[in-house]
Design a protein around this motif. Structure first.
Motif, PDB file in Angstrom:
ATOM      1  N   PHE A   1       1.001  -1.183   0.091  1.00 36.04           N
ATOM      2  CA  PHE A   1      -0.048  -0.051   0.119  1.00 36.04           C
ATOM      3  C   PHE A   1       0.913   1.159   0.039  1.00 36.04           C
ATOM      4  O   PHE A   1       0.689   2.355  -0.809  1.00 36.04           O
ATOM      5  CB  PHE A   1      -1.001   0.069   1.296  1.00 36.04           C
ATOM      6  CG  PHE A   1      -1.883   1.176   1.363  1.00 36.04           C
ATOM      7  CD1 PHE A   1      -3.135   1.117   0.679  1.00 36.04           C
ATOM      8  CD2 PHE A   1      -1.668   2.272   1.725  1.00 36.04           C
ATOM      9  CE1 PHE A   1      -3.855   2.085   0.551  1.00 36.04           C
ATOM     10  CE2 PHE A   1      -2.263   3.509   1.705  1.00 36.04           C
ATOM     11  CZ  PHE A   1      -3.467   3.172   1.269  1.00 36.04           C
ATOM     12  N   LEU A   2       1.788   1.346   0.832  1.00 38.22           N
ATOM     13  CA  LEU A   2       2.751   2.457   0.763  1.00 38.22           C
ATOM     14  C   LEU A   2       3.638   2.784  -0.267  1.00 38.22           C
ATOM     15  O   LEU A   2       3.793   3.528  -0.808  1.00 38.22           O
ATOM     16  CB  LEU A   2       3.649   2.479   2.167  1.00 38.22           C
ATOM     17  CG  LEU A   2       3.168   2.590   3.451  1.00 38.22           C
ATOM     18  CD1 LEU A   2       4.220   2.279   4.535  1.00 38.22           C
ATOM     19  CD2 LEU A   2       2.328   3.784   3.609  1.00 38.22           C
ATOM     20  N   GLU A   3       4.236   1.627  -0.767  1.00 38.60           N
ATOM     21  CA  GLU A   3       4.731   1.493  -2.254  1.00 38.60           C
ATOM     22  C   GLU A   3       4.051   2.386  -3.247  1.00 38.60           C
ATOM     23  O   GLU A   3       4.243   3.410  -3.870  1.00 38.60           O
ATOM     24  CB  GLU A   3       5.183   0.425  -2.445  1.00 38.60           C
ATOM     25  CG  GLU A   3       6.164   0.601  -3.708  1.00 38.60           C
ATOM     26  CD  GLU A   3       6.835  -0.805  -4.224  1.00 38.60           C
ATOM     27  OE1 GLU A   3       7.063  -1.150  -5.322  1.00 38.60           O
ATOM     28  OE2 GLU A   3       7.390  -1.738  -3.056  1.00 38.60           O
ATOM     29  N   ALA A   4       2.843   1.906  -3.292  1.00 36.19           N
ATOM     30  CA  ALA A   4       1.920   2.551  -4.377  1.00 36.19           C
ATOM     31  C   ALA A   4       1.641   3.735  -4.111  1.00 36.19           C
ATOM     32  O   ALA A   4       1.454   4.675  -5.026  1.00 36.19           O
ATOM     33  CB  ALA A   4       0.601   1.354  -4.709  1.00 36.19           C
ATOM     34  N   TYR A   5       1.159   4.243  -2.906  1.00 33.69           N
ATOM     35  CA  TYR A   5       0.696   5.608  -2.480  1.00 33.69           C
ATOM     36  C   TYR A   5       1.799   6.414  -2.602  1.00 33.69           C
ATOM     37  O   TYR A   5       1.670   7.494  -3.328  1.00 33.69           O
ATOM     38  CB  TYR A   5       0.357   5.624  -0.870  1.00 33.69           C
ATOM     39  CG  TYR A   5      -0.495   6.613  -0.677  1.00 33.69           C
ATOM     40  CD1 TYR A   5      -1.607   6.916  -0.916  1.00 33.69           C
ATOM     41  CD2 TYR A   5       0.374   7.794  -0.161  1.00 33.69           C
ATOM     42  CE1 TYR A   5      -2.671   8.407  -0.410  1.00 33.69           C
ATOM     43  CE2 TYR A   5      -0.386   9.091   0.189  1.00 33.69           C
ATOM     44  CZ  TYR A   5      -1.766   9.144  -0.189  1.00 33.69           C
ATOM     45  OH  TYR A   5      -2.277  10.285   0.092  1.00 33.69           O
ATOM     46  N   PHE A   6       2.932   6.444  -2.209  1.00 29.53           N
ATOM     47  CA  PHE A   6       4.369   7.071  -2.376  1.00 29.53           C
ATOM     48  C   PHE A   6       4.424   7.188  -3.883  1.00 29.53           C
ATOM     49  O   PHE A   6       5.214   8.371  -3.986  1.00 29.53           O
ATOM     50  CB  PHE A   6       5.373   6.543  -1.722  1.00 29.53           C
ATOM     51  CG  PHE A   6       5.346   6.456  -0.060  1.00 29.53           C
ATOM     52  CD1 PHE A   6       4.178   7.343   0.504  1.00 29.53           C
ATOM     53  CD2 PHE A   6       6.120   5.762   0.809  1.00 29.53           C
ATOM     54  CE1 PHE A   6       4.160   7.257   1.838  1.00 29.53           C
ATOM     55  CE2 PHE A   6       5.966   5.768   2.010  1.00 29.53           C
ATOM     56  CZ  PHE A   6       4.983   6.352   2.768  1.00 29.53           C
ATOM     57  N   VAL A   7       4.323   6.348  -4.651  1.00 32.62           N
ATOM     58  CA  VAL A   7       4.458   6.640  -6.374  1.00 32.62           C
ATOM     59  C   VAL A   7       3.526   7.834  -6.530  1.00 32.62           C
ATOM     60  O   VAL A   7       3.754   8.672  -7.276  1.00 32.62           O
ATOM     61  CB  VAL A   7       4.305   5.407  -6.904  1.00 32.62           C
ATOM     62  CG1 VAL A   7       4.362   5.568  -8.432  1.00 32.62           C
ATOM     63  CG2 VAL A   7       5.661   4.448  -6.714  1.00 32.62           C
ATOM     64  N   LYS A   8       2.146   7.463  -6.254  1.00 26.51           N
ATOM     65  CA  LYS A   8       1.125   8.483  -6.742  1.00 26.51           C
ATOM     66  C   LYS A   8       0.927   9.805  -5.973  1.00 26.51           C
ATOM     67  O   LYS A   8       0.717  10.847  -6.673  1.00 26.51           O
ATOM     68  CB  LYS A   8      -0.126   7.803  -6.584  1.00 26.51           C
ATOM     69  CG  LYS A   8      -0.014   6.645  -7.608  1.00 26.51           C
ATOM     70  CD  LYS A   8      -1.575   5.862  -7.713  1.00 26.51           C
ATOM     71  CE  LYS A   8      -1.239   4.260  -8.508  1.00 26.51           C
ATOM     72  NZ  LYS A   8      -2.646   4.171  -8.951  1.00 26.51           N
ATOM     73  N   GLU A   9       1.441  10.010  -4.786  1.00 25.81           N
ATOM     74  CA  GLU A   9       1.343  11.014  -3.985  1.00 25.81           C
ATOM     75  C   GLU A   9       2.521  11.604  -3.432  1.00 25.81           C
ATOM     76  O   GLU A   9       3.470  10.891  -3.225  1.00 25.81           O
ATOM     77  CB  GLU A   9       0.121  10.769  -2.913  1.00 25.81           C
ATOM     78  CG  GLU A   9      -0.804  10.015  -3.129  1.00 25.81           C
ATOM     79  CD  GLU A   9      -1.893  11.105  -3.778  1.00 25.81           C
ATOM     80  OE1 GLU A   9      -1.665  12.356  -3.773  1.00 25.81           O
ATOM     81  OE2 GLU A   9      -2.778  10.755  -4.611  1.00 25.81           O
ATOM     82  N   GLU A  10       2.601  12.916  -3.233  1.00 27.88           N
ATOM     83  CA  GLU A  10       3.768  13.486  -2.609  1.00 27.88           C
ATOM     84  C   GLU A  10       3.740  13.699  -1.021  1.00 27.88           C
ATOM     85  O   GLU A  10       2.835  14.217  -0.697  1.00 27.88           O
ATOM     86  CB  GLU A  10       3.856  15.134  -3.427  1.00 27.88           C
ATOM     87  CG  GLU A  10       5.131  15.576  -2.911  1.00 27.88           C
ATOM     88  CD  GLU A  10       5.553  16.938  -3.520  1.00 27.88           C
ATOM     89  OE1 GLU A  10       6.048  17.883  -2.883  1.00 27.88           O
ATOM     90  OE2 GLU A  10       4.849  17.123  -4.673  1.00 27.88           O
ATOM     91  N   VAL A  11       4.377  12.948  -0.336  1.00 31.47           N
ATOM     92  CA  VAL A  11       4.381  12.915   1.022  1.00 31.47           C
ATOM     93  C   VAL A  11       5.563  13.346   1.645  1.00 31.47           C
ATOM     94  O   VAL A  11       6.831  13.228   1.102  1.00 31.47           O
ATOM     95  CB  VAL A  11       4.090  11.272   1.598  1.00 31.47           C
ATOM     96  CG1 VAL A  11       4.314  11.293   2.691  1.00 31.47           C
ATOM     97  CG2 VAL A  11       3.052  10.570   0.856  1.00 31.47           C
ATOM     98  N   GLU A  12       5.319  14.362   2.453  1.00 29.58           N
ATOM     99  CA  GLU A  12       6.630  15.230   3.161  1.00 29.58           C
ATOM    100  C   GLU A  12       6.872  14.642   4.258  1.00 29.58           C
ATOM    101  O   GLU A  12       7.925  14.851   4.691  1.00 29.58           O
ATOM    102  CB  GLU A  12       5.931  16.589   3.698  1.00 29.58           C
ATOM    103  CG  GLU A  12       5.625  17.405   2.191  1.00 29.58           C
ATOM    104  CD  GLU A  12       4.964  18.780   2.812  1.00 29.58           C
ATOM    105  OE1 GLU A  12       5.217  19.338   3.947  1.00 29.58           O
ATOM    106  OE2 GLU A  12       4.620  19.640   1.989  1.00 29.58           O
ATOM    107  N   LEU A  13       6.046  13.894   5.005  1.00 31.16           N
ATOM    108  CA  LEU A  13       6.348  13.385   6.255  1.00 31.16           C
ATOM    109  C   LEU A  13       5.761  12.317   6.831  1.00 31.16           C
ATOM    110  O   LEU A  13       4.598  12.246   6.423  1.00 31.16           O
ATOM    111  CB  LEU A  13       6.179  14.605   7.313  1.00 31.16           C
ATOM    112  CG  LEU A  13       6.478  14.130   8.852  1.00 31.16           C
ATOM    113  CD1 LEU A  13       7.948  13.899   9.354  1.00 31.16           C
ATOM    114  CD2 LEU A  13       5.650  15.154   9.751  1.00 31.16           C
TER     115      LEU A  13
END
Length: 160
Positions: free
Chosen positions: A61-73
């Motif tokens: 889930f995190l891998e897919a999300y981090f590819v699609k969204e910009e996460v600062e923290l």
């Protein structure tokens, strides 16, 4: 539990009707079975529950999300006891933190005290009028807890 495609549908409309995606900060309630996830709006004012995923699914889930969204923290709920001693739950959190830092070394990670968040989440669900059966959904409680942790973090930054 939501799929990554459903999460990407979540957005809000700003005054100019431009879609802005969620994903600035993430609190994670990491337990043996589930991980509650929340995010804030781009202005970092309001926390919103995203979903709860199983512990086995979190890395995909995190891998897919981090590819699609910009996460600062990444904000992680860190369990400590009332006497400030480490909680028994750290045996699940610490390996998660280690793997998170190994997989995403450039991503900042902060820890936030998660004491009483489950109780606060349960009370919030009562105040919102959820029926008893709905309040027994532990995945929902974890997601609401994640939202409370994130909102607490956002509030604490206002006074810095």
């Amino acid at each position: 539990m939501a799929e990554i495609g459903q999460i990407n549908e979540m957005h809000y409309l700003c005054p100019k009707y431009k879609k802005i995606k969620w994903g600035e900060f993430w609190p994670l309630i990491t337990e043996k079975k589930r991980v509650g996830l929340a995010a804030t709006d781009p202005l970092q004012i309001i926390a919103t529950r995203l979903t709860t995923v199983s512990a086995e699914e979190i890395w995909n889930f995190l891998e897919a999300y981090f590819v699609k969204e910009e996460v600062e923290l990444v904000l992680v709920g860190y369990p400590v006891q009332l006497n400030n001693q480490p909680s028994e739950a750290l045996r699940y959190i610490n390996p998660f933190l280690q793997k998170l830092q190994e997989k995403y070394p450039a991503l900042p990670v902060k820890l936030m005290d998660e004491r009483y968040t489950s109780r606060m989440a349960f009370q919030t669900m009562i105040d919102a009028g959820l029926k008893k059966k709905e309040r027994q959904d532990k995945a929902l409680v974890d997601g609401v807890s994640a939202t409370i942790i994130l909102q607490s973090y956002l509030e604490s930054r206002k006074f810095i």
